[in-house]
Design a protein around this motif. Sequence first.
Motif, PDB file in Angstrom:
ATOM      1  N   SER A  45      -4.715  -9.153   7.315  1.00 46.15           N
ATOM      2  CA  SER A  45      -3.500  -9.930   7.588  1.00 46.15           C
ATOM      3  C   SER A  45      -2.517  -9.112   8.406  1.00 46.15           C
ATOM      4  CB  SER A  45      -2.802 -10.331   6.287  1.00 46.15           C
ATOM      5  OG  SER A  45      -3.588 -11.218   5.579  1.00 46.15           O
ATOM      6  N   ALA A  46      -2.350  -7.836   7.993  1.00 49.84           N
ATOM      7  CA  ALA A  46      -1.412  -6.964   8.698  1.00 49.84           C
ATOM      8  C   ALA A  46      -1.861  -6.791  10.144  1.00 49.84           C
ATOM      9  CB  ALA A  46      -1.318  -5.616   7.995  1.00 49.84           C
ATOM     10  N   ARG A  47      -3.171  -6.638  10.318  1.00 49.79           N
ATOM     11  CA  ARG A  47      -3.715  -6.431  11.652  1.00 49.79           C
ATOM     12  C   ARG A  47      -3.432  -7.654  12.543  1.00 49.79           C
ATOM     13  NH1 ARG A  47      -8.500  -6.796  14.501  1.00 49.79           N
ATOM     14  NH2 ARG A  47      -9.402  -8.224  12.985  1.00 49.79           N
ATOM     15  N   ARG A  48      -3.578  -8.830  11.928  1.00 49.04           N
ATOM     16  CA  ARG A  48      -3.371 -10.053  12.717  1.00 49.04           C
ATOM     17  C   ARG A  48      -1.888 -10.285  13.012  1.00 49.04           C
ATOM     18  NH1 ARG A  48      -5.599 -14.652   9.990  1.00 49.04           N
ATOM     19  NH2 ARG A  48      -6.670 -13.534   8.333  1.00 49.04           N
ATOM     20  N   GLN A  49      -1.029  -9.863  12.071  1.00 55.19           N
ATOM     21  CA  GLN A  49       0.409  -9.932  12.355  1.00 55.19           C
ATOM     22  C   GLN A  49       0.719  -9.060  13.560  1.00 55.19           C
ATOM     23  OE1 GLN A  49       2.995 -11.615  10.922  1.00 55.19           O
ATOM     24  NE2 GLN A  49       1.602 -12.715   9.559  1.00 55.19           N
ATOM     25  N   LYS A  50       0.140  -7.849  13.538  1.00 59.83           N
ATOM     26  CA  LYS A  50       0.400  -6.914  14.643  1.00 59.83           C
ATOM     27  C   LYS A  50      -0.185  -7.436  15.949  1.00 59.83           C
ATOM     28  CE  LYS A  50       0.869  -2.598  12.106  1.00 59.83           C
ATOM     29  NZ  LYS A  50       0.171  -1.389  11.636  1.00 59.83           N
ATOM     30  N   GLY A  51      -1.227  -8.273  15.821  1.00 60.46           N
ATOM     31  CA  GLY A  51      -1.887  -8.827  16.997  1.00 60.46           C
ATOM     32  C   GLY A  51      -0.973  -9.718  17.823  1.00 60.46           C
ATOM     33  N   THR A  52       0.158 -10.115  17.248  1.00 60.74           N
ATOM     34  CA  THR A  52       1.112 -10.937  18.015  1.00 60.74           C
ATOM     35  C   THR A  52       1.845 -10.082  19.037  1.00 60.74           C
ATOM     36  OG1 THR A  52       2.835 -10.477  16.402  1.00 60.74           O
ATOM     37  CG2 THR A  52       1.577 -12.511  16.092  1.00 60.74           C
ATOM     38  N   ASN A  53       1.798  -8.730  18.843  1.00 61.36           N
ATOM     39  CA  ASN A  53       2.536  -7.791  19.694  1.00 61.36           C
ATOM     40  C   ASN A  53       4.035  -7.866  19.487  1.00 61.36           C
ATOM     41  OD1 ASN A  53       0.816  -6.109  21.015  1.00 61.36           O
ATOM     42  ND2 ASN A  53       0.352  -7.602  22.622  1.00 61.36           N
ATOM     43  N   ALA A  54       4.474  -8.599  18.451  1.00 60.65           N
ATOM     44  CA  ALA A  54       5.917  -8.696  18.198  1.00 60.65           C
ATOM     45  C   ALA A  54       6.411  -7.392  17.591  1.00 60.65           C
ATOM     46  CB  ALA A  54       6.203  -9.853  17.247  1.00 60.65           C
ATOM     47  N   ASP A  55       7.736  -7.145  17.731  1.00 61.18           N
ATOM     48  CA  ASP A  55       8.322  -5.958  17.122  1.00 61.18           C
ATOM     49  C   ASP A  55       9.040  -6.314  15.823  1.00 61.18           C
ATOM     50  OD1 ASP A  55       7.671  -4.125  19.280  1.00 61.18           O
ATOM     51  OD2 ASP A  55       9.098  -5.309  20.453  1.00 61.18           O
ATOM     52  N   ILE A  56       9.516  -7.560  15.739  1.00 62.10           N
ATOM     53  CA  ILE A  56      10.299  -7.987  14.579  1.00 62.10           C
ATOM     54  C   ILE A  56       9.803  -9.359  14.142  1.00 62.10           C
ATOM     55  CG2 ILE A  56      12.620  -8.739  13.849  1.00 62.10           C
ATOM     56  CD1 ILE A  56      13.730  -6.584  15.794  1.00 62.10           C
ATOM     57  N   VAL A  57       9.767  -9.596  12.820  1.00 57.23           N
ATOM     58  CA  VAL A  57       9.331 -10.887  12.289  1.00 57.23           C
ATOM     59  C   VAL A  57      10.485 -11.474  11.472  1.00 57.23           C
ATOM     60  CG1 VAL A  57       7.613 -12.089  10.907  1.00 57.23           C
ATOM     61  CG2 VAL A  57       6.987  -9.983  12.113  1.00 57.23           C
ATOM     62  N   ILE A  58      10.790 -12.713  11.759  1.00 53.62           N
ATOM     63  CA  ILE A  58      11.883 -13.379  11.030  1.00 53.62           C
ATOM     64  C   ILE A  58      11.299 -14.537  10.224  1.00 53.62           C
ATOM     65  CG2 ILE A  58      14.055 -14.639  11.249  1.00 53.62           C
ATOM     66  CD1 ILE A  58      14.445 -13.228  13.957  1.00 53.62           C
ATOM     67  N   ARG A  59      11.624 -14.547   8.941  1.00 58.73           N
ATOM     68  CA  ARG A  59      11.139 -15.629   8.072  1.00 58.73           C
ATOM     69  C   ARG A  59      12.297 -16.238   7.313  1.00 58.73           C
ATOM     70  NH1 ARG A  59       6.056 -12.892   5.046  1.00 58.73           N
ATOM     71  NH2 ARG A  59       4.631 -12.785   6.828  1.00 58.73           N
ATOM     72  N   ALA A  60      11.975 -17.271   6.534  1.00 61.03           N
ATOM     73  CA  ALA A  60      13.003 -17.862   5.692  1.00 61.03           C
ATOM     74  C   ALA A  60      13.424 -16.836   4.646  1.00 61.03           C
ATOM     75  CB  ALA A  60      12.464 -19.113   5.011  1.00 61.03           C
ATOM     76  N   GLY A  61      14.678 -16.901   4.226  1.00 60.70           N
ATOM     77  CA  GLY A  61      15.143 -15.967   3.206  1.00 60.70           C
ATOM     78  C   GLY A  61      14.339 -16.128   1.938  1.00 60.70           C
ATOM     79  N   GLY A  62      14.054 -14.982   1.288  1.00 61.28           N
ATOM     80  CA  GLY A  62      13.348 -15.028   0.000  1.00 61.28           C
ATOM     81  C   GLY A  62      11.873 -15.343   0.112  1.00 61.28           C
ATOM     82  N   SER A  63      11.289 -15.317   1.305  1.00 58.20           N
ATOM     83  CA  SER A  63       9.840 -15.550   1.425  1.00 58.20           C
ATOM     84  C   SER A  63       9.077 -14.421   0.738  1.00 58.20           C
ATOM     85  CB  SER A  63       9.410 -15.540   2.898  1.00 58.20           C
ATOM     86  OG  SER A  63      10.125 -16.482   3.637  1.00 58.20           O
ATOM     87  N   ALA A  64       7.960 -14.766   0.137  1.00 61.43           N
ATOM     88  CA  ALA A  64       7.088 -13.711  -0.397  1.00 61.43           C
ATOM     89  C   ALA A  64       6.384 -13.045   0.778  1.00 61.43           C
ATOM     90  CB  ALA A  64       6.066 -14.314  -1.355  1.00 61.43           C
ATOM     91  N   ILE A  65       5.829 -11.858   0.527  1.00 60.86           N
ATOM     92  CA  ILE A  65       5.200 -11.099   1.611  1.00 60.86           C
ATOM     93  C   ILE A  65       4.143 -11.939   2.330  1.00 60.86           C
ATOM     94  CG2 ILE A  65       3.929  -8.995   2.224  1.00 60.86           C
ATOM     95  CD1 ILE A  65       6.656  -8.440   1.023  1.00 60.86           C
ATOM     96  N   LEU A  66       3.287 -12.588   1.526  1.00 56.21           N
ATOM     97  CA  LEU A  66       2.240 -13.411   2.129  1.00 56.21           C
ATOM     98  C   LEU A  66       2.640 -14.883   2.127  1.00 56.21           C
ATOM     99  CD1 LEU A  66      -1.044 -11.892   0.689  1.00 56.21           C
ATOM    100  CD2 LEU A  66       0.001 -11.534   2.928  1.00 56.21           C
ATOM    101  N   GLY A  67       3.874 -15.143   1.696  1.00 55.91           N
ATOM    102  CA  GLY A  67       4.238 -16.533   1.472  1.00 55.91           C
ATOM    103  C   GLY A  67       4.629 -17.251   2.736  1.00 55.91           C
ATOM    104  N   PHE A  68       3.708 -18.065   3.229  1.00 59.67           N
ATOM    105  CA  PHE A  68       4.101 -19.012   4.272  1.00 59.67           C
ATOM    106  C   PHE A  68       4.405 -20.268   3.491  1.00 59.67           C
ATOM    107  CE2 PHE A  68       1.138 -16.038   6.255  1.00 59.67           C
ATOM    108  CZ  PHE A  68       1.998 -15.506   7.191  1.00 59.67           C
ATOM    109  N   GLY A  69       4.868 -21.250   3.995  1.00 60.20           N
ATOM    110  CA  GLY A  69       5.154 -22.409   3.155  1.00 60.20           C
ATOM    111  C   GLY A  69       6.640 -22.610   2.964  1.00 60.20           C
ATOM    112  N   VAL A  70       7.440 -21.561   3.221  1.00 59.44           N
ATOM    113  CA  VAL A  70       8.889 -21.773   3.235  1.00 59.44           C
ATOM    114  C   VAL A  70       9.304 -21.843   4.711  1.00 59.44           C
ATOM    115  CG1 VAL A  70      11.101 -20.951   2.371  1.00 59.44           C
ATOM    116  CG2 VAL A  70       8.970 -20.230   1.256  1.00 59.44           C
TER     117      VAL A  70
END
Lengths: 363, 221
Positions: A45-70
């Motif tokens: 998962s970490a590898r695929r996140q890095k595969g985006t080439n992004a430097d910063i990731v922004i999610r909904a507040g209070g998201s779990a580490i693997l929690g998509f769905g918020v």
Amino acid sequence: MIPRLVFENLKHRPIRTALSAVAIGLQVTMVLTLVGVSRGMLDESARRQKGTNADIVIRAGGSAILGFGVEFTAKLEPAFRQYPGVADTTGILVQSLGMLDGITGIDYDSFNRMSGGFKFIEGGPFTNPDEILVDDIYARSKGVKAGDYVKNILGADRKIAGVVESGKLSRMFMQRARLQELTGKSEKYTAVYVKVADPSKTEEIAKGMSDKFPNNSIFSMEELASLMSVNNIPMLRTFIRVVIGLGVFIGFLVVFLSMYTAVLERTREIGILKALGASPSYILSILLTETVLLSLIGSVLGVIFTFGTRWIMHVFVPEMVQITTPDWWPIAGGIAVVGSLVGAVYPGLKAAKQDAIEALAYD
Amino acid sequence: MIEIRNLRKIYKQGDVDVFALRGVDLDVAEGEFLSIVGPSGSGKSTLFNILGGLTPPTDGTVQIGGRDIMQLTDAQRTDLRKQAVGFVFQKYNLLPTLTVNDNIEIARHIAGTHDKPRESWFADALKLLGLESKLGRKPRQLSGGEQQRVAIARAIVNRPSILLADEPTGNLDTENSDLVLGLLRDLNEKIGQTILMITHNPEAAAYGHRIVRMRDGRVVA
Ligand SMILES: Nc1ncnc2c1ncn2[C@@H]1O[C@H](COP(=O)(O)OP(=O)(O)OP(=O)(O)O)[C@@H](O)[C@H]1O
Ligand SMILES: [Mg+2]
């Protein structure tokens, strides 16, 4: 002398020894496989996140580490993009399709701009909004190719426009606008990926954005990747503990039964040793040495079996990644030894306390 | 060497008391070879088990080499078995998974003399017992007589003050019996081993210097 006696005793009952060691080995494998798959999946998962080439990731507040769905409102993206030092952004929406599968809605142009572009193994980009892209691992594990239809994705069979090289965020993609529409989440994002102009300022910018957008969870990519470890996923941690507990219990049961029958079988020998002047602790140390040896053999078998489970995963369930975890070998072995020693206590004390005269009269 | 006075042993069998020994008096001199005979249930084995520290007596005094067995703690009785006595039983009682040599070595290991080399007299004893060429074998590869000889070697390896042999020829044919009895006599004569032997066989008893008879938990002659 005790090791010799123990070794001969183990050799004397090869089936008992083999079965006990295999049972302990399976328990060790169970723990190692779980840890290996957990880590493998998180690393992947970490590898695929890095595969985006992004430097910063922004999610909904209070998201779990693997929690998509918020989700959070897509209206924030322009504000993110205008933040000083930000070069580019791309927003995504993730929709879960079951246990491990998920489909990611992307804005094809901005996603490609950031990630460096999909490498197509077969087929090509979307030609209409109802098509999907899958990665090579998905294609291999499901046995599909470009042009095939994948059944029942969000209420329809969807045509695979192209198969892409894995490693860019997801295994299945769709156009973001269409996914928002299909899921009723228009104007919603699961995450926004951010590219900064000067990578050396990443932490600083992430910090500043966190202050400016307190309702979102904002991580640098490095930080997010480092958070993707077993220790940060409470459910996984609990699950591993449960399996370890189960492992200790299995080791306990196996050794309890095995040693209990061994003690009964050796009643007479124990009487002989006592007549020779062996103290209760001498008798106990024989049985405990045997137990430790048995659980060590079991642990080695367990490690070997783990390479087997890894191979099985690799061949039959390629989307599950299991890595080898040598740092856990001594831990899993220790768990086996502890469970076994606890199991040997009662039979061992029974043997140590056995009356010599009665034992010698025993046939 | 051994001084037994008014020795009593009562086994508690539920509510019933079994009087196994009812006041035994017996003296054994150092270097003596004593035969003990008597009907089944007369308390012979019980006497041995007390002498060997396998079970505590109920009453009376037993001194072995000046030490009073009555006063011993469990741990001291264990030490007594290690050092002062050697047992040979009717059933050979070897550890089936170990070789002849290891069966002997484990007695040394238990006694804590394992690190020292064996004393030279023991090599002679092995020769006497005819075991030199059999040291690498497992008990099941030996005849009954050979197994009993291994048990004797193991019983004497730590140079015990007394060797207690409880019907050592009970499972052997005449030929092997004679061999084992002759060996016990040789050990007694050549290395001065004090031996107490229980037997039902008058011919075997005749190998001893002296025959003691037991009946109903007492020494009768
Ligand atoms: N552990 C025990 N618990 C209860 N009673 C016992 C025990 N051992 C021996 N006895 C009893 O003590 C008595 C003496 O037994 P012992 O074994 O000393 O006889 P023995 O002279 O050796 O007989 P044998 O010639 O048959 O071997 C017998 O009545 C026996 O039943
Ligand atoms: Mg008897």
